[in-house]
Enzyme design. Structure first.
Site, PDB file in Angstrom:
ATOM      1  N   HIS A  79       0.840  -1.211   0.000  1.00 45.46           N
ATOM      2  CA  HIS A  79       0.000   0.000   0.000  1.00 45.46           C
ATOM      3  C   HIS A  79       0.866   1.249   0.000  1.00 45.46           C
ATOM      4  CE1 HIS A  79       0.445  -0.580   4.467  1.00 45.46           C
ATOM      5  NE2 HIS A  79       0.525   0.734   4.470  1.00 45.46           N
ATOM      6  N   GLU A 130      -3.701   3.986   2.182  1.00 42.79           N
ATOM      7  CA  GLU A 130      -3.842   4.319   3.596  1.00 42.79           C
ATOM      8  C   GLU A 130      -3.849   5.836   3.695  1.00 42.79           C
ATOM      9  OE1 GLU A 130      -0.500   3.058   5.979  1.00 42.79           O
ATOM     10  OE2 GLU A 130      -1.596   3.300   7.857  1.00 42.79           O
TER      11      GLU A 130
END
Ligand code: CO
Length: 134
Positions: A79, A130
């Site tokens: 991520h 995120e």
């Protein structure tokens, strides 16, 4: 909405090997491992002049990165984390636009002691995002 790139996270099958690679082959500054049971990972931070790399190893039976490592046995980019000023405002704006927030939609405290949320990769061109409030 988006601020600075906070970090890129790489899921790894073996944290010691990955940390050694970054420290010894790439000459990077690597932190001590930190267990994050709430997130199902153990993490080390690689400090770079303009950002951080997080190396993530599964922790516990229900680690959210276990499936990823089944598909990517050698590890891989997991991520990217963008900074936001107000995580609740960002979440509300994104969900109103149809994006999906993972989990129960409430921010959790992340690896840096700040609130974080994850956004569904299918809504963001195949990338798990995120958001971290800074
Ligand atoms: Co992260």
């Amino acid at each position: 909405m988006l601020g600075r790139l906070n970090h890129v996270a790489i899921a790894v099958p073996d944290l010691d090997t990955a940390a050694t690679t970054y420290r010894d082959m790439l000459g990077a500054t690597v932190s001590a491992p930190q267990a994050l049971p709430d997130h199902g990972v153990t993490v080390v931070f690689v400090e770079l002049p303009n950002t951080k790399i997080e190396l993530l190893e599964p922790l516990g039976a229900d680690s959210p990165i276990a499936k990823f490592l089944e598909k990517n046995a050698q590890g891989g980019m997991h991520h990217i984390c963008y900074e936001v000023d107000d995580i609740h405002a960002a979440r509300d704006q994104l969900t109103a636009a149809g994006a999906r927030v993972l989990g129960d939609g409430e921010p959790k405290i992340g690896a840096h002691g700040k609130p974080v949320l994850f956004l569904h990769p299918k809504d963001f061109v195949g990338t798990l995002i995120e958001l971290e409030q800074v």
